[in-house]
Enzyme design. Structure first.
Site, PDB file in Angstrom:
ATOM      1  N   ASP A 145       0.492   7.959  -2.329  1.00 24.70           N
ATOM      2  CA  ASP A 145      -0.342   6.832  -1.911  1.00 24.70           C
ATOM      3  C   ASP A 145      -1.650   7.395  -1.401  1.00 24.70           C
ATOM      4  O   ASP A 145      -1.685   8.482  -0.808  1.00 24.70           O
ATOM      5  CB  ASP A 145       0.343   6.021  -0.810  1.00 24.70           C
ATOM      6  N   ASP A 197       1.260   0.209  -6.690  1.00 27.80           N
ATOM      7  CA  ASP A 197       1.597  -0.776  -5.654  1.00 27.80           C
ATOM      8  C   ASP A 197       0.773  -2.044  -5.817  1.00 27.80           C
ATOM      9  O   ASP A 197       1.288  -3.155  -5.679  1.00 27.80           O
ATOM     10  CB  ASP A 197       1.343  -0.193  -4.257  1.00 27.80           C
TER      11      ASP A 197
END
Length: 179
Positions: A122, A141
Site C-alpha cells: 500500500d 483497493d
C-alpha cells in the site's frame, strides 16, 4: 457474439487491465521510486506516497501473523475472487459486469502481492492535515471499493426501475437493459 458475451469479454479485459496497472504501479513505487527505502514521498499538501506493508485484509483486519494465516488469507481471497469471477460470467448487463470486473482485477492484484511477498503493498496516502479519511491504499483497493459502490448503486437504483416496468405491465426498454 451475443451482447452478453461481448459484455463479459469487456469485463474480463477490464479486470486484467486493473490487475496489470496495479502491479505496474507497485513495481514502480517499489523499484523506480525506492519508496521502501525512502518511506515517504511528499507529492501534494493532501497526498503522499507512503510505504506500507499490509499483512491484513480490508481495513487491516485479519492480520496474517504466521505463514499459516498468510496462506489462509491467500486461499480465502482467492475463493472470493473465484466467486466474483463466476458471478461476472453469469451477468449480462455491462454495468454489473464492470463493477464486478473492478473487484476482480483489484482482488487479483492484492492476491498476487500476498502470494509473492506475504503482504500487500500500500502506498497512496490521502490526508488533510492529520485527518486521513482512508487508510493507506493502492490501485487494487481503490478498484475494489469503486466496484463495490457500483454494484451496490446498481442494486439499489437500477433494479427498482426494471421492477417498475414489470409492475406497470410494460416490458423493460431494451436500451435500458444494455447497461
Amino acid at each position: 457474439m451475443s451482447l452478453a458475451a461481448r459484455n463479459r469479454v469487456i469485463g474480463l479485459a477490464l479486470a486484467l487491465v486493473i490487475f496489470a496497472v496495479d502491479q505496474w504501479v507497485k513495481w514502480h513505487v517499489t523499484w523506480t521510486l525506492r519508496l521502501r527505502d525512502r518511506g515517504v514521498i511528499d507529492l501534494l499538501p493532501f497526498f503522499d506516497l507512503r510505504w506500507t506493508q499490509n499483512f491484513g485484509v480490508s481495513l487491516g483486519m485479519f492480520e496474517a501473523t504466521s505463514m499459516e494465516a498468510r496462506w489462509l488469507l491467500v486461499l480465502v481471497t482467492a475463493g472470493i475472487a473465484l466467486v466474483v469471477n463466476i458471478w461476472m460470467l453469469r451477468e449480462s448487463k455491462l454495468g454489473d459486469i464492470l463493477g464486478l470486473a473492478l473487484i476482480l482485477g483489484g482482488a487479483l492484484g492484492n492476491i498476487r502481492d500476498r502470494f509473492e511477498l506475504g503482504y500487500v503493498i500500500d502506498y497512496a496516502d490521502l490526508h488533510f492535515g492529520e485527518f486521513r479519511p482512508f487508510l493507506i491504499f493502492n490501485i487494487a483497493d481503490a478498484a475494489i471499493t469503486i466496484g463495490v459502490v457500483v454494484i451496490l448503486a446498481r442494486a439499489f437504483l437500477m433494479r427498482d426501475k426494471d421492477a417498475d416496468h414489470v409492475v406497470q405491465g410494460k416490458p423493460a426498454d431494451p436500451a435500458e437493459t444494455k447497461l
